[in-house]
Design a protein around this motif. Structure first.
Motif, mmCIF file in Angstrom:
data_model
loop_
_atom_site.group_PDB
_atom_site.id
_atom_site.type_symbol
_atom_site.label_atom_id
_atom_site.label_comp_id
_atom_site.label_asym_id
_atom_site.label_seq_id
_atom_site.Cartn_x
_atom_site.Cartn_y
_atom_site.Cartn_z
ATOM 1 N N UNK A 35 15.423 28.460 -24.887
ATOM 2 C CA UNK A 35 14.295 29.382 -25.028
ATOM 3 C C UNK A 35 12.965 28.658 -25.191
ATOM 4 N N UNK A 36 12.953 27.499 -25.792
ATOM 5 C CA UNK A 36 11.685 26.796 -25.995
ATOM 6 C C UNK A 36 11.273 26.029 -24.742
ATOM 7 N N UNK A 37 12.216 25.670 -23.915
ATOM 8 C CA UNK A 37 11.921 24.833 -22.749
ATOM 9 C C UNK A 37 11.375 25.634 -21.562
ATOM 10 N N UNK A 38 12.068 26.653 -21.176
ATOM 11 C CA UNK A 38 11.737 27.384 -19.954
ATOM 12 C C UNK A 38 10.364 28.056 -19.988
ATOM 13 N N UNK B 48 4.882 28.799 -18.131
ATOM 14 C CA UNK B 48 3.533 29.162 -18.546
ATOM 15 C C UNK B 48 2.510 28.181 -17.972
ATOM 16 N N UNK B 49 2.869 26.917 -17.900
ATOM 17 C CA UNK B 49 1.960 25.936 -17.288
ATOM 18 C C UNK B 49 1.771 26.227 -15.806
ATOM 19 N N UNK C 49 -15.028 23.063 -13.868
ATOM 20 C CA UNK C 49 -14.952 23.020 -15.324
ATOM 21 C C UNK C 49 -13.751 23.782 -15.877
ATOM 22 N N UNK C 50 -13.241 24.755 -15.145
ATOM 23 C CA UNK C 50 -12.069 25.476 -15.649
ATOM 24 C C UNK C 50 -10.779 24.655 -15.531
ATOM 25 N N UNK C 51 -10.823 23.594 -14.725
ATOM 26 C CA UNK C 51 -9.648 22.718 -14.634
ATOM 27 C C UNK C 51 -9.340 22.041 -15.963
ATOM 28 N N UNK C 52 -10.364 21.880 -16.793
ATOM 29 C CA UNK C 52 -10.151 21.268 -18.101
ATOM 30 C C UNK C 52 -9.154 22.073 -18.935
ATOM 31 N N UNK C 53 -9.181 23.384 -18.812
ATOM 32 C CA UNK C 53 -8.238 24.239 -19.543
ATOM 33 C C UNK C 53 -6.810 23.916 -19.125
ATOM 34 N N UNK C 54 -6.581 23.854 -17.822
ATOM 35 C CA UNK C 54 -5.226 23.597 -17.325
ATOM 36 C C UNK C 54 -4.769 22.184 -17.672
ATOM 37 N N UNK C 55 -5.660 21.217 -17.595
ATOM 38 C CA UNK C 55 -5.290 19.847 -17.928
ATOM 39 C C UNK C 55 -4.909 19.745 -19.406
ATOM 40 N N UNK C 56 -5.715 20.315 -20.270
ATOM 41 C CA UNK C 56 -5.400 20.269 -21.704
ATOM 42 C C UNK C 56 -4.103 21.015 -22.019
ATOM 43 N N UNK C 57 -3.890 22.135 -21.371
ATOM 44 C CA UNK C 57 -2.653 22.885 -21.579
ATOM 45 C C UNK C 57 -1.449 22.107 -21.066
ATOM 46 N N UNK C 58 -1.605 21.461 -19.932
ATOM 47 C CA UNK C 58 -0.500 20.685 -19.363
ATOM 48 C C UNK C 58 -0.169 19.452 -20.186
ATOM 49 N N UNK D 205 -0.877 19.393 -23.712
ATOM 50 C CA UNK D 205 -0.505 19.859 -25.053
ATOM 51 C C UNK D 205 0.862 20.533 -25.098
ATOM 52 N N UNK D 206 1.215 21.299 -24.084
ATOM 53 C CA UNK D 206 2.477 22.050 -24.111
ATOM 54 C C UNK D 206 3.700 21.132 -24.151
ATOM 55 N N UNK D 207 3.804 20.129 -23.290
ATOM 56 C CA UNK D 207 4.993 19.264 -23.380
ATOM 57 C C UNK D 207 5.072 18.475 -24.691
ATOM 58 N N UNK D 208 3.937 18.027 -25.192
ATOM 59 C CA UNK D 208 3.941 17.286 -26.456
ATOM 60 C C UNK D 208 4.395 18.194 -27.599
ATOM 61 N N UNK D 209 3.860 19.395 -27.644
ATOM 62 C CA UNK D 209 4.287 20.356 -28.668
ATOM 63 C C UNK D 209 5.752 20.692 -28.517
ATOM 64 N N UNK D 210 6.206 20.833 -27.286
ATOM 65 C CA UNK D 210 7.608 21.120 -27.017
ATOM 66 C C UNK D 210 8.517 20.008 -27.545
ATOM 67 N N UNK D 211 8.116 18.779 -27.324
ATOM 68 C CA UNK D 211 8.907 17.639 -27.812
ATOM 69 C C UNK D 211 9.020 17.681 -29.329
ATOM 70 N N UNK D 212 7.911 17.925 -30.006
ATOM 71 C CA UNK D 212 7.945 17.976 -31.471
ATOM 72 C C UNK D 212 8.813 19.129 -31.977
#
Length: 125
Positions: A41-44, A49-50, A74-83, A85-92
């Protein structure tokens, strides 16, 4: 900023990208109900979402670039930060869940670290 009437093909492309991103994100959210274990559930949903976020961001880049007649990245910054942050948070989150499950004695893969004992009693045999 003055509103410029964009051609219908631009509106269709932007709409398709936004709807595809929303649909992918919805599928990821629905997988929360369908998948049986916490680890699934946490992985998929995070991966999906990314992908949905990237489609929505590209529609935004496309729309605002054509609206202002200059590149608008400038909106690409949102996707880059999300891409990032999400895997790092997922790992933790996954590591915390594995640590908890090992301490509770559940059947999970053994720890590769010698710092944290897989045995909750502390006597490694």
């Amino acid at each position: 900023m003055t509103e410029i009437a964009l051609p219908i093909w631009v509106q269709i492309v932007v709409s398709v990208l936004v709807l595809a991103g929303c649909l992918i994100t919805l599928i990821g959210a629905l997988s929360l109900f369908r998948l049986p274990s916490y680890y699934e559930r946490v992985h998929t949903p995070s991966i999906i979402a990314c992908a949905g976020c990237w489609l929505i961001v590209w529609s935004s880049v496309f729309y605002f670039s054509l609206q202002t007649h200059k590149p608008s990245f400038h909106t690409l910054l949102i996707a880059v930060l999300l891409s990032v942050a999400v895997p790092i948070t997922n790992i933790f989150l996954m590591r915390a869940a594995l640590f908890r499950d090992r301490r509770m004695g559940k059947d999970v893969p053994p720890s590769l670290s010698r710092i944290v004992s897989a045995n909750p009693e502390g006597n490694d045999a």
